[in-house]
Design a protein around this motif. Structure first.
Motif, PDB file in Angstrom:
ATOM      1  N   LYS A 112       0.828  -1.196   0.000  1.00 14.18           N
ATOM      2  CA  LYS A 112       0.000   0.000   0.000  1.00 14.18           C
ATOM      3  C   LYS A 112       0.869   1.256   0.000  1.00 14.18           C
ATOM      4  O   LYS A 112       1.956   1.266   0.560  1.00 14.18           O
ATOM      5  CB  LYS A 112      -0.908   0.005   1.232  1.00 14.18           C
ATOM      6  CG  LYS A 112      -1.948  -1.101   1.236  1.00 14.18           C
ATOM      7  CD  LYS A 112      -3.220  -0.676   0.519  1.00 14.18           C
ATOM      8  CE  LYS A 112      -4.191  -1.822   0.319  1.00 14.18           C
ATOM      9  NZ  LYS A 112      -4.909  -2.196   1.534  1.00 14.18           N
ATOM     10  N   ASP A 113       0.345   2.314  -0.614  1.00 11.79           N
ATOM     11  CA  ASP A 113       1.012   3.618  -0.624  1.00 11.79           C
ATOM     12  C   ASP A 113       0.901   4.230   0.777  1.00 11.79           C
ATOM     13  O   ASP A 113      -0.178   4.612   1.212  1.00 11.79           O
ATOM     14  CB  ASP A 113       0.324   4.515  -1.661  1.00 11.79           C
ATOM     15  CG  ASP A 113       1.019   5.866  -1.793  1.00 11.79           C
ATOM     16  OD1 ASP A 113       1.781   6.231  -0.879  1.00 11.79           O
ATOM     17  OD2 ASP A 113       0.791   6.528  -2.815  1.00 11.79           O
ATOM     18  N   LEU A 114       2.029   4.301   1.473  1.00 14.22           N
ATOM     19  CA  LEU A 114       1.987   4.765   2.868  1.00 14.22           C
ATOM     20  C   LEU A 114       1.777   6.269   2.964  1.00 14.22           C
ATOM     21  O   LEU A 114       1.392   6.784   4.004  1.00 14.22           O
ATOM     22  CB  LEU A 114       3.275   4.370   3.593  1.00 14.22           C
ATOM     23  CG  LEU A 114       3.546   2.867   3.680  1.00 14.22           C
ATOM     24  CD1 LEU A 114       4.836   2.608   4.451  1.00 14.22           C
ATOM     25  CD2 LEU A 114       2.392   2.134   4.338  1.00 14.22           C
ATOM     26  N   SER A 115       2.013   7.004   1.869  1.00 13.81           N
ATOM     27  CA  SER A 115       1.845   8.461   1.933  1.00 13.81           C
ATOM     28  C   SER A 115       0.363   8.849   1.932  1.00 13.81           C
ATOM     29  O   SER A 115       0.021   9.968   2.272  1.00 13.81           O
ATOM     30  CB  SER A 115       2.575   9.138   0.778  1.00 13.81           C
ATOM     31  OG  SER A 115       1.932   8.878  -0.437  1.00 13.81           O
ATOM     32  N   VAL A 116      -0.514   7.920   1.546  1.00 17.66           N
ATOM     33  CA  VAL A 116      -1.944   8.228   1.582  1.00 17.66           C
ATOM     34  C   VAL A 116      -2.686   7.356   2.592  1.00 17.66           C
ATOM     35  O   VAL A 116      -3.902   7.421   2.706  1.00 17.66           O
ATOM     36  CB  VAL A 116      -2.604   8.072   0.185  1.00 17.66           C
ATOM     37  CG1 VAL A 116      -1.968   9.027  -0.807  1.00 17.66           C
ATOM     38  CG2 VAL A 116      -2.498   6.648  -0.316  1.00 17.66           C
ATOM     39  N   SER A 117      -1.933   6.541   3.319  1.00 20.61           N
ATOM     40  CA  SER A 117      -2.551   5.645   4.298  1.00 20.61           C
ATOM     41  C   SER A 117      -3.217   6.446   5.414  1.00 20.61           C
ATOM     42  O   SER A 117      -2.697   7.453   5.863  1.00 20.61           O
ATOM     43  CB  SER A 117      -1.472   4.727   4.878  1.00 20.61           C
ATOM     44  OG  SER A 117      -2.024   3.936   5.902  1.00 20.61           O
ATOM     45  N   LYS A 118      -4.395   6.003   5.821  1.00 19.13           N
ATOM     46  CA  LYS A 118      -5.127   6.754   6.848  1.00 19.13           C
ATOM     47  C   LYS A 118      -5.284   5.956   8.129  1.00 19.13           C
ATOM     48  O   LYS A 118      -6.217   6.145   8.898  1.00 19.13           O
ATOM     49  CB  LYS A 118      -6.514   7.149   6.321  1.00 19.13           C
ATOM     50  CG  LYS A 118      -6.434   8.129   5.177  1.00 19.13           C
ATOM     51  CD  LYS A 118      -7.799   8.695   4.831  1.00 19.13           C
ATOM     52  CE  LYS A 118      -7.697   9.872   3.877  1.00 19.13           C
ATOM     53  NZ  LYS A 118      -6.998   9.526   2.623  1.00 19.13           N
ATOM     54  N   LEU A 119      -4.369   5.046   8.372  1.00 12.31           N
ATOM     55  CA  LEU A 119      -4.484   4.176   9.537  1.00 12.31           C
ATOM     56  C   LEU A 119      -4.048   4.898  10.810  1.00 12.31           C
ATOM     57  O   LEU A 119      -3.215   5.789  10.777  1.00 12.31           O
ATOM     58  CB  LEU A 119      -3.617   2.935   9.328  1.00 12.31           C
ATOM     59  CG  LEU A 119      -3.967   2.082   8.110  1.00 12.31           C
ATOM     60  CD1 LEU A 119      -2.998   0.926   7.986  1.00 12.31           C
ATOM     61  CD2 LEU A 119      -5.392   1.579   8.183  1.00 12.31           C
ATOM     62  N   SER A 120      -4.609   4.456  11.931  1.00 12.90           N
ATOM     63  CA  SER A 120      -4.184   4.980  13.229  1.00 12.90           C
ATOM     64  C   SER A 120      -2.861   4.325  13.623  1.00 12.90           C
ATOM     65  O   SER A 120      -2.465   3.311  13.039  1.00 12.90           O
ATOM     66  CB  SER A 120      -5.242   4.660  14.277  1.00 12.90           C
ATOM     67  OG  SER A 120      -5.275   3.262  14.480  1.00 12.90           O
ATOM     68  N   ASP A 121      -2.217   4.897  14.629  1.00 15.64           N
ATOM     69  CA  ASP A 121      -0.978   4.310  15.150  1.00 15.64           C
ATOM     70  C   ASP A 121      -1.166   2.844  15.485  1.00 15.64           C
ATOM     71  O   ASP A 121      -0.323   2.010  15.192  1.00 15.64           O
ATOM     72  CB  ASP A 121      -0.540   5.042  16.426  1.00 15.64           C
ATOM     73  CG  ASP A 121       0.027   6.417  16.130  1.00 15.64           C
ATOM     74  OD1 ASP A 121      -0.270   6.948  15.045  1.00 15.64           O
ATOM     75  OD2 ASP A 121       0.744   6.946  16.987  1.00 15.64           O
ATOM     76  N   GLN A 122      -2.319   2.540  16.129  1.00 18.60           N
ATOM     77  CA  GLN A 122      -2.582   1.170  16.560  1.00 18.60           C
ATOM     78  C   GLN A 122      -2.697   0.231  15.361  1.00 18.60           C
ATOM     79  O   GLN A 122      -2.210  -0.888  15.393  1.00 18.60           O
ATOM     80  CB  GLN A 122      -3.870   1.093  17.385  1.00 18.60           C
ATOM     81  CG  GLN A 122      -3.747   1.632  18.800  1.00 18.60           C
ATOM     82  CD  GLN A 122      -3.689   3.167  18.849  1.00 18.60           C
ATOM     83  OE1 GLN A 122      -4.108   3.837  17.906  1.00 18.60           O
ATOM     84  NE2 GLN A 122      -3.158   3.702  19.927  1.00 18.60           N
ATOM     85  N   GLN A 123      -3.365   0.697  14.318  1.00 25.15           N
ATOM     86  CA  GLN A 123      -3.527  -0.144  13.135  1.00 25.15           C
ATOM     87  C   GLN A 123      -2.192  -0.351  12.426  1.00 25.15           C
ATOM     88  O   GLN A 123      -1.896  -1.448  11.958  1.00 25.15           O
ATOM     89  CB  GLN A 123      -4.542   0.492  12.183  1.00 25.15           C
ATOM     90  CG  GLN A 123      -5.956   0.445  12.730  1.00 25.15           C
ATOM     91  CD  GLN A 123      -6.913   1.257  11.871  1.00 25.15           C
ATOM     92  OE1 GLN A 123      -6.676   2.426  11.585  1.00 25.15           O
ATOM     93  NE2 GLN A 123      -7.991   0.632  11.437  1.00 25.15           N
ATOM     94  N   ILE A 124      -1.392   0.706  12.357  1.00 24.98           N
ATOM     95  CA  ILE A 124      -0.063   0.575  11.742  1.00 24.98           C
ATOM     96  C   ILE A 124       0.761  -0.433  12.546  1.00 24.98           C
ATOM     97  O   ILE A 124       1.385  -1.329  11.985  1.00 24.98           O
ATOM     98  CB  ILE A 124       0.671   1.941  11.706  1.00 24.98           C
ATOM     99  CG1 ILE A 124      -0.091   2.936  10.824  1.00 24.98           C
ATOM    100  CG2 ILE A 124       2.098   1.768  11.185  1.00 24.98           C
ATOM    101  CD1 ILE A 124       0.498   4.345  10.837  1.00 24.98           C
ATOM    102  N   GLU A 125       0.701  -0.297  13.872  1.00 21.87           N
ATOM    103  CA  GLU A 125       1.467  -1.202  14.730  1.00 21.87           C
ATOM    104  C   GLU A 125       1.046  -2.649  14.502  1.00 21.87           C
ATOM    105  O   GLU A 125       1.874  -3.553  14.399  1.00 21.87           O
ATOM    106  CB  GLU A 125       1.275  -0.818  16.198  1.00 21.87           C
ATOM    107  CG  GLU A 125       2.048  -1.744  17.122  1.00 21.87           C
ATOM    108  CD  GLU A 125       2.101  -1.245  18.562  1.00 21.87           C
ATOM    109  OE1 GLU A 125       1.641  -0.125  18.838  1.00 21.87           O
ATOM    110  OE2 GLU A 125       2.598  -2.007  19.400  1.00 21.87           O
ATOM    111  N   GLN A 126      -0.263  -2.869  14.429  1.00 21.06           N
ATOM    112  CA  GLN A 126      -0.793  -4.206  14.216  1.00 21.06           C
ATOM    113  C   GLN A 126      -0.250  -4.809  12.924  1.00 21.06           C
ATOM    114  O   GLN A 126       0.187  -5.970  12.895  1.00 21.06           O
ATOM    115  CB  GLN A 126      -2.333  -4.131  14.182  1.00 21.06           C
ATOM    116  CG  GLN A 126      -3.036  -5.468  14.079  1.00 21.06           C
ATOM    117  CD  GLN A 126      -2.886  -6.298  15.335  1.00 21.06           C
ATOM    118  OE1 GLN A 126      -2.520  -5.791  16.392  1.00 21.06           O
ATOM    119  NE2 GLN A 126      -3.119  -7.592  15.215  1.00 21.06           N
ATOM    120  N   ILE A 127      -0.264  -4.010  11.845  1.00 15.51           N
ATOM    121  CA  ILE A 127       0.199  -4.511  10.549  1.00 15.51           C
ATOM    122  C   ILE A 127       1.701  -4.772  10.577  1.00 15.51           C
ATOM    123  O   ILE A 127       2.179  -5.773  10.047  1.00 15.51           O
ATOM    124  CB  ILE A 127      -0.183  -3.524   9.419  1.00 15.51           C
ATOM    125  CG1 ILE A 127      -1.707  -3.548   9.257  1.00 15.51           C
ATOM    126  CG2 ILE A 127       0.513  -3.879   8.113  1.00 15.51           C
ATOM    127  CD1 ILE A 127      -2.246  -2.588   8.238  1.00 15.51           C
TER     128      ILE A 127
END
Ligand code: HEC
Length: 111
Positions: A61-76
């Motif tokens: 995924k393009d991380l510059s447009v990612s809209k995930l929260s810190d928690q979701q990023i951490e999970q991934i």
């Protein structure tokens, strides 16, 4: 007046000389947390996501447009998702994971 200002210049030079002499011993490049997060990202993530987060190699995924929260990023990052392998073991410490998350968030602000 002349005397006073040359004394001033002399003490500045002396201070500067002392300063650089003293710091020679500890002149190893010290990484800031931001720099560490960036090197961890470049090392472990950029092959798929690119240094700017936009590469999208192997379906990343393009991380510059990612809209995930810190928690979701951490999970991934910890557990992976579909084609993205878990990075928990690769990053080794919670601290490293935190630094990488911070870096991922800076990618969003880049044009
Ligand atoms: C082997 C390639 C690969 C590597 C290495 C990799 N990723 Fe990914 N990443 C992917 C893929 C593929 C996806 C899309 C997963 C999906 O949703 O199907 C993804 C998705 C993501 C997402 C979710 C983005 C969104 O908006 O859904 C984040 C955040 C992320 N990666 C961060 C990282 C970080 C941080 C690292 C390094 C620690 C990393 N990735 C390493 C392939 C990779």
């Amino acid at each position: 007046m002349v005397l006073r200002s040359s004394f001033f210049v002399a003490s500045i030079l002396l201070l500067t000389a002392c300063g650089s002499g003293g710091s020679k011993n500890d002149s190893l490049p010290s990484e800031t947390p931001e720099e560490k997060g960036e090197s961890l990202y470049v090392l472990n993530c950029a092959s798929c996501h690119g240094e700017d987060g936009k590469l999208g190699s192997s379906g990343a995924k393009d991380l510059s447009v990612s809209k995930l929260s810190d928690q979701q990023i951490e999970q991934i990052i910890r557990k992976g998702k579909n084609a993205m392998p878990a990075q928990e073991a690769v990053l080794e410490t919670d601290e490293n994971i935190k630094l990488v998350i911070e870096h991922v968030k800076t990618l969003k602000n880049k044009p």
